[in-house]
Scaffold this motif. Structure first.
Motif, mmCIF file in Angstrom:
data_model
loop_
_atom_site.group_PDB
_atom_site.id
_atom_site.type_symbol
_atom_site.label_atom_id
_atom_site.label_comp_id
_atom_site.label_asym_id
_atom_site.label_seq_id
_atom_site.Cartn_x
_atom_site.Cartn_y
_atom_site.Cartn_z
ATOM 1 N N GLU A 49 -3.718 -0.285 -5.251
ATOM 2 C CA GLU A 49 -2.336 0.121 -5.475
ATOM 3 C C GLU A 49 -2.225 1.630 -5.719
ATOM 4 O O GLU A 49 -1.334 2.279 -5.176
ATOM 5 N N LYS B 244 -2.215 3.728 -2.703
ATOM 6 C CA LYS B 244 -0.956 3.786 -1.950
ATOM 7 C C LYS B 244 -0.176 5.047 -2.293
ATOM 8 O O LYS B 244 0.636 5.518 -1.500
ATOM 9 N N ALA C 234 7.537 5.813 -2.164
ATOM 10 C CA ALA C 234 6.476 5.169 -2.945
ATOM 11 C C ALA C 234 6.664 5.355 -4.443
ATOM 12 O O ALA C 234 6.251 4.501 -5.234
ATOM 13 N N ASP D 278 -3.368 -2.028 6.838
ATOM 14 C CA ASP D 278 -4.522 -1.194 6.480
ATOM 15 C C ASP D 278 -5.610 -1.283 7.542
ATOM 16 O O ASP D 278 -6.218 -0.270 7.916
#
Length: 313
Positions: A90, A93, A106, A242
């Protein structure tokens, strides 16, 4: 910026609990080591490899919101949560982003927290030569906790904390000697980390494909200057997107010959890759032959350095 970035103090690996009343335990957060620098004019977030990450985390651009000092360097771990626990995948990201638009999106989708555990510089003065106990007093006097910044808690019952970490499937704990000074670029036994699982940064040296998309990676670490194959992994936290992104990144790195010093056990369908992409891998233990048991991919390390991919990392 007048404050020159430094390499932070690091704990050594340990499997035992240090003895004595002068030790405390802290949660080992599964995130990204980050130092926040404020010289009285501007704030900068710099990771342990001295890479600037200020743009990626706009939550920390106003230092007065989380610290009362006129200038400071504080040390901590930036974390992001996956359901109810910190997740390296996470935080990547956020850490891997480069465009203003993607960072803006984000910031609302992946909230982060800086877990602060030390202070190196405060109000124009270096405090690294003071004891950890003294530095923690300084830290508690200047940090203003909020949803994005918290002070890491001390625990005296290390066994109990380790059991809690097991229950919640967390990464582990760190033991710290309260008399320890802070050694910039240092690493010694006054700070020790005890992990529930092994984890290392590893470099991709080969891949396999399914339907023209990478579905497994062959992993290596450096030992005495040579890249040593230590296993392959296809399971973990990478999403379909990904894997697609990794496939496109792999294409220009394809080479004709095996980059590993030893012969991988999985090599029949392998496509060899120039060792440049770094991933964080978690595994249960090493076999006698220095191969991983049950490896899982935790995430692709944004701008990862192959210098971190060693047996003693």
């Amino acid at each position: 910026m007048n404050l020159t970035p430094v390499i932070p103090f690091e704990p050594i690996n340990s499997t035992i609990i240090p003895k004595g009343d002068n030790w405390i335990a802290q949660i080992k957060w599964d995130g990204v080591r980050m130092l926040s620098y404020y010289d009285g004019i501007e704030v900068r977030l710099i990771n342990r490899r001295k890479n600037d990450r200020t743009m990626q985390y706009p939550e920390f651009r106003s230092p007065s919101e989380y610290c009362s000092a006129s200038s400071f360097i504080v040390d901590g771990e930036l974390i992001a949560f996956d359901s109810n626990k910190p997740s390296f995948h996470e935080i990547m990201k956020r850490d891997s982003l480069r465009s203003k638009k993607s960072i803006e999106i984000a910031t609302s989708q992946v909230p982060v927290t800086l877990m602060v555990f030390d202070v190196l510089y405060c109000n124009g003065e270096w405090v690294v030569n003071r004891s950890l106990a003294e530095r923690q007093i300084v830290l508690s006097s200047i940090i203003k906790p909020n949803p994005h910044v918290q002070i890491v808690q001390n625990f005296t019952d290390a066994d109990g904390l380790f059991d809690v970490m097991k229950t919640h499937h967390m990464e582990g704990i760190v033991y710290k000697n309260l008399s320890s000074t802070y050694v910039i670029s240092g690493k010694d036994s006054r700070w020790q980390k005890r992990k529930l699982h092994q984890d290392l940064n590893m470099v991709i040296g080969g891949v396999t494909y399914r339907d023209k998309v990478v579905n497994s990676i062959l992993l290596g670490v450096f030992s005495n200057g040579s890249l040593v194959y230590v296993g392959h992994a296809g399971a973990g936290k990478l999403t379909v997107a990904d894997w697609m992104d990794l496939t496109s990144r792999i294409e220009p790195l394809i080479i004709a010959s095996n980059p590993f010093a030893n012969k991988p056990t999985r090599n029949k369908d392998a496509v060899w890759v120039r060792p440049e992409i770094v991933v964080k891998v978690q595994f249960m233990e090493w076999t006698l032959g220095k191969a991983m048991r049950h490896p899982t991919i935790q995430g692709i390390v944004a701008n990862g350095s192959i210098q971190d991919c060693t047996f003693d990392a």
